[in-house]
Structures are given as structure tokens and as C-alpha cells.
Design a protein around this motif. Sequence first.
Motif, PDB file in Angstrom:
ATOM      1  N   THR A   1       0.810  -1.218   0.000  1.00 34.42           N
ATOM      2  CA  THR A   1       0.000   0.000   0.000  1.00 34.42           C
ATOM      3  C   THR A   1       0.845   1.270   0.000  1.00 34.42           C
ATOM      4  OG1 THR A   1      -1.811  -1.169   1.087  1.00 34.42           O
ATOM      5  CG2 THR A   1      -1.846   1.234   1.187  1.00 34.42           C
ATOM      6  N   PRO A   2       1.891   1.397   0.837  1.00 32.68           N
ATOM      7  CA  PRO A   2       2.662   2.645   0.816  1.00 32.68           C
ATOM      8  C   PRO A   2       3.640   2.767  -0.342  1.00 32.68           C
ATOM      9  CG  PRO A   2       3.517   1.173   2.502  1.00 32.68           C
ATOM     10  CD  PRO A   2       2.279   0.530   1.956  1.00 32.68           C
ATOM     11  N   GLY A   3       3.918   1.663  -1.059  1.00 31.10           N
ATOM     12  CA  GLY A   3       4.842   1.729  -2.179  1.00 31.10           C
ATOM     13  C   GLY A   3       5.557   0.410  -2.404  1.00 31.10           C
ATOM     14  N   LYS A   4       6.570   0.441  -3.272  1.00 27.64           N
ATOM     15  CA  LYS A   4       7.354  -0.754  -3.584  1.00 27.64           C
ATOM     16  C   LYS A   4       8.504  -0.863  -2.584  1.00 27.64           C
ATOM     17  CE  LYS A   4       6.516  -1.438  -8.528  1.00 27.64           C
ATOM     18  NZ  LYS A   4       5.365  -0.512  -8.667  1.00 27.64           N
ATOM     19  N   VAL A   5       8.436  -1.880  -1.736  1.00 26.58           N
ATOM     20  CA  VAL A   5       9.419  -2.073  -0.678  1.00 26.58           C
ATOM     21  C   VAL A   5      10.350  -3.209  -1.055  1.00 26.58           C
ATOM     22  CG1 VAL A   5       9.777  -2.613   1.761  1.00 26.58           C
ATOM     23  CG2 VAL A   5       7.791  -1.247   1.054  1.00 26.58           C
ATOM     24  N   CYS A   6      11.644  -2.927  -1.081  1.00 26.21           N
ATOM     25  CA  CYS A   6      12.647  -3.923  -1.442  1.00 26.21           C
ATOM     26  C   CYS A   6      13.300  -4.484  -0.183  1.00 26.21           C
ATOM     27  CB  CYS A   6      13.705  -3.288  -2.336  1.00 26.21           C
ATOM     28  SG  CYS A   6      14.894  -4.475  -3.008  1.00 26.21           S
ATOM     29  N   VAL A   7      13.465  -5.806  -0.150  1.00 27.98           N
ATOM     30  CA  VAL A   7      14.182  -6.470   0.945  1.00 27.98           C
ATOM     31  C   VAL A   7      15.658  -6.502   0.563  1.00 27.98           C
ATOM     32  CG1 VAL A   7      14.396  -8.562   2.333  1.00 27.98           C
ATOM     33  CG2 VAL A   7      12.151  -7.879   1.446  1.00 27.98           C
ATOM     34  N   ASP A   8      16.459  -5.727   1.276  1.00 27.75           N
ATOM     35  CA  ASP A   8      17.877  -5.608   0.951  1.00 27.75           C
ATOM     36  C   ASP A   8      18.751  -6.644   1.638  1.00 27.75           C
ATOM     37  OD1 ASP A   8      17.617  -3.361  -0.741  1.00 27.75           O
ATOM     38  OD2 ASP A   8      17.463  -2.047   0.998  1.00 27.75           O
ATOM     39  N   GLY A   9      18.265  -7.235   2.725  1.00 27.56           N
ATOM     40  CA  GLY A   9      19.093  -8.228   3.392  1.00 27.56           C
ATOM     41  C   GLY A   9      18.622  -8.521   4.793  1.00 27.56           C
ATOM     42  N   VAL A  10      19.309  -9.467   5.421  1.00 22.91           N
ATOM     43  CA  VAL A  10      19.074  -9.836   6.815  1.00 22.91           C
ATOM     44  C   VAL A  10      20.369  -9.545   7.561  1.00 22.91           C
ATOM     45  CG1 VAL A  10      18.515 -11.695   8.424  1.00 22.91           C
ATOM     46  CG2 VAL A  10      17.385 -11.600   6.186  1.00 22.91           C
ATOM     47  N   LEU A  11      20.281  -8.730   8.607  1.00 20.59           N
ATOM     48  CA  LEU A  11      21.470  -8.254   9.317  1.00 20.59           C
ATOM     49  C   LEU A  11      21.348  -8.499  10.811  1.00 20.59           C
ATOM     50  CD1 LEU A  11      21.679  -4.707   7.671  1.00 20.59           C
ATOM     51  CD2 LEU A  11      22.894  -6.754   6.913  1.00 20.59           C
TER      52      LEU A  11
ATOM     53  N   ARG B   1       4.347   6.324  -2.204  1.00 25.49           N
ATOM     54  CA  ARG B   1       3.334   7.381  -2.302  1.00 25.49           C
ATOM     55  C   ARG B   1       3.922   8.702  -1.802  1.00 25.49           C
ATOM     56  NH1 ARG B   1      -1.771   5.313  -3.146  1.00 25.49           N
ATOM     57  NH2 ARG B   1      -2.041   3.104  -2.643  1.00 25.49           N
ATOM     58  N   ASP B   2       4.683   8.623  -0.697  1.00 23.69           N
ATOM     59  CA  ASP B   2       5.398   9.776  -0.163  1.00 23.69           C
ATOM     60  C   ASP B   2       6.807   9.748  -0.753  1.00 23.69           C
ATOM     61  OD1 ASP B   2       6.781  11.677   1.259  1.00 23.69           O
ATOM     62  OD2 ASP B   2       6.229  10.920   3.244  1.00 23.69           O
ATOM     63  N   ALA B   3       7.053  10.588  -1.752  1.00 26.96           N
ATOM     64  CA  ALA B   3       8.324  10.533  -2.478  1.00 26.96           C
ATOM     65  C   ALA B   3       9.533  10.764  -1.579  1.00 26.96           C
ATOM     66  CB  ALA B   3       8.311  11.553  -3.610  1.00 26.96           C
ATOM     67  N   SER B   4       9.342  11.405  -0.417  1.00 27.90           N
ATOM     68  CA  SER B   4      10.472  11.657   0.477  1.00 27.90           C
ATOM     69  C   SER B   4      11.018  10.375   1.101  1.00 27.90           C
ATOM     70  CB  SER B   4      10.053  12.633   1.590  1.00 27.90           C
ATOM     71  OG  SER B   4       9.135  12.025   2.485  1.00 27.90           O
ATOM     72  N   LEU B   5      10.264   9.282   1.014  1.00 27.37           N
ATOM     73  CA  LEU B   5      10.704   8.009   1.589  1.00 27.37           C
ATOM     74  C   LEU B   5      11.548   7.181   0.627  1.00 27.37           C
ATOM     75  CD1 LEU B   5       7.382   6.888   3.346  1.00 27.37           C
ATOM     76  CD2 LEU B   5       9.377   7.984   4.396  1.00 27.37           C
ATOM     77  N   VAL B   6      11.560   7.554  -0.650  1.00 22.99           N
ATOM     78  CA  VAL B   6      12.230   6.729  -1.650  1.00 22.99           C
ATOM     79  C   VAL B   6      13.724   6.626  -1.346  1.00 22.99           C
ATOM     80  CG1 VAL B   6      12.864   6.578  -4.089  1.00 22.99           C
ATOM     81  CG2 VAL B   6      10.537   7.229  -3.446  1.00 22.99           C
ATOM     82  N   ASN B   7      14.215   5.368  -1.361  1.00 24.90           N
ATOM     83  CA  ASN B   7      15.634   5.036  -1.206  1.00 24.90           C
ATOM     84  C   ASN B   7      16.181   5.324   0.193  1.00 24.90           C
ATOM     85  OD1 ASN B   7      17.570   3.670  -2.751  1.00 24.90           O
ATOM     86  ND2 ASN B   7      18.785   5.519  -2.996  1.00 24.90           N
TER      87      ASN B   7
END
Length: 436
Positions: free
Chosen positions: A375-385, A401-407
Amino acid sequence: MVNDAAPDTRSTGRKFRAFTAKHLDELTARAGLSPDQQLAVRAVATVLPFRTNAYVIEELIDWSAAPDDPIYRLVFPQEDMLPEADVAHLADLLRREAPKAEVEAAAHAVRMKLNPHPAGQMELNIPTFGDGKIPGLQHKYDETVLYFPKQGQTCHAYCTYCFRWAQFVGEPDLKMAGDEPAQLREYLLAHPEVTSVLFTGGDAMIMGEPVLRRYLEPLLDLEQLESIRIGTKSLAYWPQKFVTDPDADSMLRLFEQVVQSGKNLAFMAHFSHPRELEPLMVAEACRRIRDTGAVIRTQAPLIRTINDDPRVWEDMWRTQTRMGLVPYYMFVERDTGPQDYFAVPLADAYEIFRDAYSHVSGLARTVRGPSMSATPGKVCVDGVLDLFGEKVFALHFIQARDASLVNRPFYAKFDPNAVWLDDLKPAFADKFPFQA
């Protein structure tokens, strides 16, 4: 460029023939299913859509390995895809030849438990414009608009895991579709922040060239648009569309026109398994599309029993790179339909992605994933730490949706059984960045 298909692919073109639920008994018998199993499959098909075609049946499925063959599982309903009690009830209705209205009511009740419109598709993504909402238009991210052409609300064949399954089950209230290209154009002119339009469905490539032209031509003089995208499974399920179909050449000329207008024409091609890339017809179709100046980007979800093996993804990405295609996304199975049947835990999904990614060249590492279209956007799983004595998932938004969250990285407590964003709890914070 047109009229230059290789003779061997021209000569092997066949007329499209669809197979639907009425053919299930015949086809599942070929797979060796017992009468009771066939009945259970037909029960599942009252809830979820079934459609395939002669090309998939004769060229892609290994019937000697059915029903365990991955392509068979990709297109044929499975008796355990839905809760056992629901399948038993529907099978009983079919067995005693209950009235059609009774069967449809029971199927509808099951559908409503399957989250037919994930990620706020009907509540959050459809903007108000002018006197109301534009049918078939979604605007989830600032720069991207999705459009669902009315004539593109089917496919050459359906995937059993498709998150758009609600488009195909004959319930108008669940369907998204528009038939006003002028409205789409007006909306874009009013929203200059939009630089990309994605035609989706269904499958936009189910349409003939004159119909697709109705939707594309009004957009070609819009300077704000940088790209036009077409989401399609046609290269895997009916590559004849671009080689031997009657309007193949005119379709390719339309693609050339889009490219010559200064737009990036991107085919978002859906390939779920390496076998879909093997037929010569596919290579020829890809060559002809690429010769128009279009770019073919590839994507698919990670699906249990079909492609949950890093070697499968490595093989796909290597083959696609050799063919001049651009690996783009590995998705996580969305929280809709038979998710419980097909979903792979996020921890396993990350390991599969990492293993496959580590064995391909840099040219194939354009691919991103595993990515959840939540719902809030495309969330990528980068790893397990392990951070500060705690095991966590490292995550970031590819799109939001909130562009300030990207990356921007964020963290979730590790959960070996989590299959979706909603299963996760924040780590080192009381809430996730996207939570108010």
C-alpha cells in the motif's frame, strides 16, 4: 523492419485458440487427475479465473511431468489453492448440479475473503478529476499513471497467481476499465508531474492494432511524457502476436511511431520461467519488437512450486540478457487471491534473489528485488542483518506514495515466517517511516 520475419517462424504460426473452464475436465484428465481431483479443480475455477491457449498447451507444458510441471501449475488451478472447506462446499454444489445462481453466490463469498483489490487500488489510487473519477485510471505515484483499457481486460492465458485475478471473474464491481482516451489525455495535461503512462489490465496486447492506436496516438504529442509502458504476458503466452498474427506488421509500425515521437516505449514483459523463453517464436518476436526501438524489460513474481529456485532465476536473467532484454524486477507474491498457496517467506525470497544475483554478470544486475508492491509503495528487501544484537530485515522504498521516503533505508524485526509487509514489525523504532 516489418515483413521480415524468419520463414520458419512465419510458417509455424497458428490461429489463436482459447481454452476455458469448460475444457478443464478434458485437460486435467490429460494430466492424470482422478475424477474427484478434476471436480475439485473445477470448484476452484468457479472462484478464480482459468483461461489458456493452444500455444501454452502444446509448446510450453511438459505433459509427461504434469501435474507437477511448473508451466502446468502456472496456468491450471490446483485443488489446494483455496481453503479445503470452501473447495469441498463448491465441489458439492457442482456434484449435485446446483442452480448456477447458488454456485455463483458461493464463489462470490469466497472471493470476498481473498482481498481482491490489494494496495488500496480502489480506495487510494483512483483520483477525482472534473466531475468525478476517471474509469480505469490509477495515480499511485507522482510521476506515473496506470490506465486499464476496457478492451484489454483479458489475457491470452491467465496465471494462477495473478494479482489482477479480480479483473477476470465476471464481477463488474471488481473490475477497473476505461474507454475514454480523451479523458486520459486531459488528466495528463492537468498533471504535468506525470512523465510515464503504464497501460495494464489484463493485457493491453490482447487488443488489435486499431484499438491500441486509439489509446496511444493522443499521447504522442504530450511533451511531458518521457515513456509509455505496456504491461504484457503476450511474449510468453502468444508471441505470434508480433510475428504471424494478421496485424503483426501494423502493430510494429505503431511501436515505431511511438518511438519516433520521442517517447521511450517500454515493454514490461512478464516471464515466470525459463521455458517460456525457449521457443524460436519468442526470440523472433523479441527481435522484431526491439527493432522498432522499443525496450523490453522483464519481471515476474517469486512463486512457490513454479520458480522458487535461484537457478531458475539465474537461467532466466542470463537468457534474457543474451536476447537483449533488460531484467527489471523480482516481485514478492502480493497479498491477494491464493497468496497462502504461492507465497515464499521474505527471508527465503531474499536468499533466492541474492544467490541468483551473485551468479550473473553486471548487465543482468539491472534487476531489483525481492520487491513488495504494498500500500505505501514498492518495498525492497535488501538483506538480513545483525544490528545492535538484534536480527533484522534491511528494507528500502524503490517507489513510494510519499516521495520523500524513496531510497531511505529502514528496518524490521526478523520474522522467518513473514511473507508481506503487514507481517513485519518495526525495529529500533515505534513505527515504520510510512506510518502516521
